[in-house]
Design a protein around this motif. Structure first.
Motif, PDB file in Angstrom:
ATOM      1  N   VAL A  26      -1.972  -4.606  -4.635  1.00  0.00           N
ATOM      2  CA  VAL A  26      -0.661  -4.585  -3.912  1.00  0.00           C
ATOM      3  C   VAL A  26      -0.645  -3.397  -3.392  1.00  0.00           C
ATOM      4  N   MET A  27       0.195  -4.076  -1.698  1.00  0.00           N
ATOM      5  CA  MET A  27       0.388  -3.335  -0.299  1.00  0.00           C
ATOM      6  C   MET A  27       1.640  -3.555  -0.273  1.00  0.00           C
ATOM      7  N   THR A  28       2.802  -2.757   0.502  1.00  0.00           N
ATOM      8  CA  THR A  28       3.892  -2.786   0.792  1.00  0.00           C
ATOM      9  C   THR A  28       4.383  -1.965   1.975  1.00  0.00           C
ATOM     10  N   LEU A  29       4.630  -2.764   2.773  1.00  0.00           N
ATOM     11  CA  LEU A  29       4.426  -3.028   4.239  1.00  0.00           C
ATOM     12  C   LEU A  29       6.149  -2.823   4.883  1.00  0.00           C
ATOM     13  N   VAL A  30       6.186  -1.709   5.476  1.00  0.00           N
ATOM     14  CA  VAL A  30       7.868  -1.546   6.139  1.00  0.00           C
ATOM     15  C   VAL A  30       6.989  -2.025   8.282  1.00  0.00           C
ATOM     16  N   LYS A  31       7.458  -2.916   8.261  1.00  0.00           N
ATOM     17  CA  LYS A  31       8.042  -3.414   9.808  1.00  0.00           C
ATOM     18  C   LYS A  31       7.838  -1.886  11.260  1.00  0.00           C
TER      19      LYS A  31
ATOM     20  N   ALA B  95       7.199  -6.090   3.568  1.00  0.00           N
ATOM     21  CA  ALA B  95       6.132  -7.027   3.009  1.00  0.00           C
ATOM     22  C   ALA B  95       5.421  -6.375   2.311  1.00  0.00           C
ATOM     23  N   VAL B  96       4.920  -7.626   1.542  1.00  0.00           N
ATOM     24  CA  VAL B  96       4.152  -7.428   0.097  1.00  0.00           C
ATOM     25  C   VAL B  96       2.583  -8.185   0.020  1.00  0.00           C
TER      26      VAL B  96
END
Length: 139
Positions: free
Chosen positions: A133-138, A112-113
């Protein structure tokens, strides 16, 4: 009888085509239903100057009751989230609502961004020009 079987077959194929089309993968669409109960690890979080915001490695859990849980724990003892369309609003504070993060949260597979800006819940300030801007991984 031959025509009845032919038309039954056409009817069956028509119904099946609608059924298959309706069973698409909606997991990539942002909604409270598909975000609630999920955990994400922050893999990057940069401010407009390209500096790290210090949240990399934090696990964020979107609780079903609309609150957030963070690991490791931090000073935000008040943390809620809400979805409106593809926009995510996170309200944070130390015991009471203080600041908010608001912007688009786009999910693509397990990534997700979150493109967001900060503001004050009381309307004292809101910085629409400084986009983080944040990048996340489930998980």
């Amino acid at each position: 009888m031959k025509y009845a079987i032919k038309y039954f077959g056409i009817l069956l194929l028509t119904v099946l085509s609608f059924t298959v089309a309706a069973c698409g993968d909606d997991d990539d669409e942002l909604s409270a239903d598909n975000l609630a109960g999920t955990s994400w690890v922050v893999t990057s979080d940069v401010d407009p100057d390209g500096d790290d915001n210090g949240t990399v490695g934090t696990v964020v859990t979107f609780q079903k009751n609309g609150t957030l849980a963070f690991l490791p724990l931090n000073d935000w003892t008040y943390a809620t989230w809400a979805v409106n369309g593809n926009n995510l609003t996170i309200i944070l504070g130390e015991g009471i609502p203080d600041d908010f993060m608001q912007g688009q949260f786009v999910i693509s597979g397990n990534t997700a961004v979150y493109t967001y800006h900060w503001g004050d819940v009381n309307g004292e300030w809101e910085d629409l020009t400084s986009i983080n801007v944040m990048t996340l991984v489930k998980q």
